[in-house]
Design an enzyme around this catalytic site. Structure first.
Site, PDB file in Angstrom:
ATOM      1  CB  SER A 114     117.586  69.438  69.723  1.00 31.61           C
ATOM      2  OG  SER A 114     118.342  68.277  69.409  1.00 31.61           O
ATOM      3  N   GLY A 132     113.846  67.142  69.757  1.00 34.42           N
ATOM      4  CA  GLY A 132     113.319  65.792  69.901  1.00 34.42           C
ATOM      5  C   GLY A 132     112.526  65.291  68.715  1.00 34.42           C
ATOM      6  CG  ASN A 159     115.857  63.361  67.813  1.00 27.07           C
ATOM      7  OD1 ASN A 159     116.627  63.284  68.764  1.00 27.07           O
ATOM      8  ND2 ASN A 159     115.430  64.527  67.364  1.00 27.07           N
ATOM      9  CG  ASP A 189     124.129  67.632  75.243  1.00 24.30           C
ATOM     10  OD1 ASP A 189     125.190  67.783  74.610  1.00 24.30           O
ATOM     11  OD2 ASP A 189     123.052  68.118  74.858  1.00 24.30           O
ATOM     12  CG  HIS A 205     122.384  69.182  71.483  1.00 24.32           C
ATOM     13  ND1 HIS A 205     122.071  68.273  72.475  1.00 24.32           N
ATOM     14  CD2 HIS A 205     121.385  69.126  70.568  1.00 24.32           C
ATOM     15  CE1 HIS A 205     120.920  67.690  72.179  1.00 24.32           C
ATOM     16  NE2 HIS A 205     120.487  68.180  71.030  1.00 24.32           N
TER      17      HIS A 205
END
Length: 237
Positions: free
Chosen positions: A64, A101, A130, A211, A214
């Site tokens: 991502s 992801g 991840n 979040d 990012h």
């Protein structure tokens, strides 16, 4: 096949222009003029779009952080990379095969088909974040990244490995081992390394989306600035 097409083209041109040339020129000059016309016809065919080689490809293969998560695609660092290449006259086309992801296991699974489809000259390998955030075994992550590097090099693709760091949620040993994995892989496989993709970005809340993970639009050009110096060394004008 190409020569046969040229002969057809040549006959077509001669059929149209030979009577006109015969009237306008002395007969003794006709052979040389026809030769010139033939060469012009060959130049036309040879310079057709099909004969022009395509630009080499840069494959961005990440998660991502490279897929412009939470942003419009044109705002992401990968799109900014294409703009910089164009502005600085590097004739490369960027292909973004990043998946939000994605883990190193998933990346390894689809790499063979992606390389075969895109045939890149350079791969920017940006995976592992991840794995770390999920607390997956680092031995498995290293094995997956190593396999992807090996596979890329076997396909004659230059590899730029992009490193990552993770929050200390799983303890200092796991966190330190995670970040050192990229350095060890770069040394083992003798590939160029960007030590930390989010250098000077991750610790600044004004550069991060809500979040907390990012980078926002302000952080995207900084990601590119972190990657560009090592990538530039791998490119040809």
């Amino acid at each position: 096949m190409f020569f046969r097409l040229f002969l057809i083209f040549e006959s077509f041109i001669f059929g149209i222009f030979k009577p006109l040339i015969s009237k306008l020129l002395p007969s003794k000059l006709l052979p040389s003029k026809l030769l010139l016309l033939s060469l012009l016809g060959f130049s036309f065919v040879a310079c057709s779009p099909q004969a022009i080689a395509a630009n080499p490809k840069i494959l961005v293969y990440g998660d991502s952080l490279s897929a412009a998560y939470g942003l419009a695609q044109q705002q992401g660092w990968v799109n900014l990379l294409q703009k910089r290449l164009n502005e600085q006259h590097y004739h490369y086309d960027v292909i973004n095969a990043s998946v939000s992801g994605e883990t190193t296991s998933g990346g390894l699974t689809r790499l063979t088909s992606t390389l075969a489809k895109t045939k890149p000259a350079v791969i920017i390998l940006e995976l592992g974040a991840n794995d770390g955030l999920r607390g997956l075994p680092l031995k498995e992550m290293n094995a997956n990244l190593s396999a992807m590097i090996t596979q890329s090099k076997k396909a004659k693709v230059k590899v730029l490995l992009v490193g990552m760091r993770i929050p200390p949620n799983y303890g200092p040993k796991y966190t330190e081992t995670f970040s050192q994995s990229y350095l060890q892989l770069s040394q083992q496989h003798k590939v160029k390394l960007v030590p930390f993709m989010l250098e000077n970005i991750a610790v600044k809340p004004d550069l991060i989306q809500n979040d907390g993970l990012h980078p926002n639009t302000l952080g995207q050009p900084m990601i590119l600035d972190n990657i560009w110096p090592k990538l530039k060394l791998m490119l040809k004008k």
